[in-house]
Motif scaffolding. Structure first.
Motif, short mmCIF file in Angstrom:
data_model
loop_
_atom_site.label_atom_id
_atom_site.label_comp_id
_atom_site.label_asym_id
_atom_site.label_seq_id
_atom_site.Cartn_x
_atom_site.Cartn_y
_atom_site.Cartn_z
N GLY A 50 0.81 -1.21 0.00
CA GLY A 50 0.00 0.00 0.00
C GLY A 50 0.85 1.26 0.00
N LEU A 51 1.96 1.23 0.75
CA LEU A 51 2.86 2.39 0.78
C LEU A 51 3.43 2.69 -0.59
CD1 LEU A 51 5.03 2.08 4.02
CD2 LEU A 51 3.54 3.98 3.39
N TYR A 52 3.93 1.65 -1.25
CA TYR A 52 4.53 1.86 -2.57
C TYR A 52 3.49 2.37 -3.57
CZ TYR A 52 9.06 -0.11 -1.35
OH TYR A 52 10.30 -0.30 -0.79
N ALA A 53 2.25 1.87 -3.45
CA ALA A 53 1.20 2.34 -4.35
C ALA A 53 0.79 3.77 -4.01
CB ALA A 53 -0.01 1.40 -4.25
N GLU A 54 0.63 4.05 -2.71
CA GLU A 54 0.18 5.37 -2.26
C GLU A 54 1.20 6.46 -2.62
OE1 GLU A 54 -2.78 7.63 -0.16
OE2 GLU A 54 -2.75 5.44 -0.25
N LEU A 55 2.49 6.13 -2.49
CA LEU A 55 3.54 7.13 -2.67
C LEU A 55 4.21 7.07 -4.03
CD1 LEU A 55 5.20 6.89 0.87
CD2 LEU A 55 3.31 8.33 0.11
N ARG A 79 -1.35 8.09 4.79
CA ARG A 79 -2.71 8.42 4.36
C ARG A 79 -3.21 9.70 5.00
NH1 ARG A 79 -5.15 2.20 4.34
NH2 ARG A 79 -4.56 1.73 2.19
N HIS A 80 -2.86 9.89 6.28
CA HIS A 80 -3.27 11.14 6.93
C HIS A 80 -2.56 12.33 6.30
CE1 HIS A 80 -4.65 13.83 10.11
NE2 HIS A 80 -3.45 14.36 10.06
N ALA A 81 -1.26 12.19 6.07
CA ALA A 81 -0.49 13.30 5.49
C ALA A 81 -1.00 13.66 4.09
CB ALA A 81 1.00 12.95 5.45
N ARG A 82 -1.37 12.66 3.32
CA ARG A 82 -1.86 12.92 1.96
C ARG A 82 -3.24 13.59 2.00
NH1 ARG A 82 -0.58 13.65 -2.32
NH2 ARG A 82 -1.34 11.99 -3.68
N THR A 83 -4.05 13.21 2.99
CA THR A 83 -5.42 13.76 3.07
C THR A 83 -5.44 15.13 3.75
OG1 THR A 83 -6.33 11.52 3.19
CG2 THR A 83 -7.75 13.32 3.92
N ALA A 102 8.17 12.89 3.97
CA ALA A 102 8.72 13.82 2.99
C ALA A 102 8.13 13.56 1.60
CB ALA A 102 10.24 13.70 2.95
N ARG A 103 7.98 12.30 1.25
CA ARG A 103 7.40 11.96 -0.05
C ARG A 103 5.93 12.40 -0.12
NH1 ARG A 103 7.42 11.76 -5.37
NH2 ARG A 103 6.25 9.99 -6.24
N CYS A 104 5.20 12.26 0.99
CA CYS A 104 3.81 12.73 1.02
C CYS A 104 3.74 14.23 0.73
CB CYS A 104 3.19 12.44 2.38
SG CYS A 104 2.85 10.70 2.71
N ALA A 110 3.52 20.88 -1.01
CA ALA A 110 3.72 21.90 0.03
C ALA A 110 3.96 21.20 1.36
CB ALA A 110 2.51 22.82 0.14
N GLY A 111 4.63 21.93 2.26
CA GLY A 111 4.85 21.41 3.61
C GLY A 111 6.31 21.13 3.90
N LYS A 112 6.61 20.88 5.17
CA LYS A 112 7.98 20.62 5.60
C LYS A 112 7.95 19.67 6.80
CE LYS A 112 12.48 21.84 5.37
NZ LYS A 112 13.29 21.98 4.17
N VAL A 113 8.88 18.70 6.79
CA VAL A 113 9.06 17.79 7.91
C VAL A 113 10.28 18.23 8.70
CG1 VAL A 113 9.45 15.41 8.65
CG2 VAL A 113 8.11 15.86 6.58
N LEU A 114 10.13 18.38 10.00
CA LEU A 114 11.26 18.63 10.89
C LEU A 114 11.37 17.44 11.82
CD1 LEU A 114 10.70 22.40 11.79
CD2 LEU A 114 12.21 21.43 10.05
#
Length: 246
Positions: A50-55, A79-83, A102-104, A110-114
């Motif tokens: 699912g991860l490989y398909a989602e991302l 899924r939460h990050a994408r939604t 980061a891929r999401c 848009a967005g940033k992961v710290l």
């Protein structure tokens, strides 16, 4: 004498029956555990697929066994990050989850992961993996050594958060550290130190939520932050979700 012999034989027969019953019970336990292990393995393979398909990943992720977050937990986070499309994502501990988040954000545009990381070795390893996947612009691994904090009248070793932007509002918080051997309820400080910085409708994902320590932490957070709605997801190691719903 015959009576004594009969008694000895009876004891031997009873003991043999006891051992036989115990062997049967062990076989049933092994069978049930084997079924559970196979079901969990299938679930993790489903999560990874699912991860490989989602991302839409073109290169493989680092290992997701052992200390790393499990595929089913990573899929929940992805899924939460994408939604929800968070602008600011903060992680407690870096690793495979950093790449996933980061891929999401890259897919969202848009967005940033710290990511707070106390181990220089793991921090550099995650930075290298981000570069290998072309995700270095979407996530930053912060060197965050464990510092002593006094919270609830106790001393807690926890991440240095001084490098987080002072005015940031956290849209998504993923907690997978510090390690359990740091101290009892090692992840508790995330609540008093970061929950006040959650944005409206911000979400918290706690990994390993099936462990006794994390269950105790969740009870403390529920008492101290009653406005956060708690729920759980059926993940291998347990996944708790807290939503800031003002």
């Amino acid at each position: 004498m015959p009576l004594l012999l009969d008694s000895v034989l009876l004891v031997l027969v009873m003991y043999s029956l006891y051992k036989l019953r115990k062997a049967h019970l062990l076989m049933f336990d092994f069978r049930d555990q084997s079924r559970l292990d196979n079901a969990n393995l299938f679930r993790q393979l489903e999560g990874l697929h699912g991860l490989y398909a989602e991302l839409d990943l073109k290169t493989s992720l680092p290992p997701t066994r052992g200390w790393a977050a499990s595929p089913d937990f990573l899929l929940e986070v992805a899924r939460h990050a994408r939604t929800a499309k968070p602008a600011w994502v903060v992680e407690c501990s870096s690793g495979t989850s950093t790449l996933v988040l980061a891929r999401c954000l890259q897919l969202n545009g848009a967005g940033k992961v710290l990511s707070l990381e106390h181990s220089p070795q793991y921090a550099e390893q995650t930075r290298q993996q981000l570069r290998q996947h072309g995700l270095q612009d979407w996530a930053q691994v912060l060197d965050a050594p464990l510092l002593p904090y006094t919270l609830a009248g106790e001393s807690w070793p926890w991440y240095d958060i001084s490098k987080l932007p002072a005015d940031m509002q956290i849209d998504m918080l993923v907690i997978d550290g510090p390690p359990q051997d740091t101290r009892t309820q090692a992840r508790y400080p995330a609540g008093p130190l970061l929950f006040p910085r959650l944005a409206a409708h911000g979400a918290v994902f706690l990994d390993d939520a099936a462990r006794n320590d994390e269950l105790a932490i969740l009870q403390r957070w529920q008492q101290e932050f009653p406005l956060l709605r708690q729920s759980s997801r059926p993940c291998e190691k347990g996944c708790a979700v807290l939503i800031n719903a003002p």
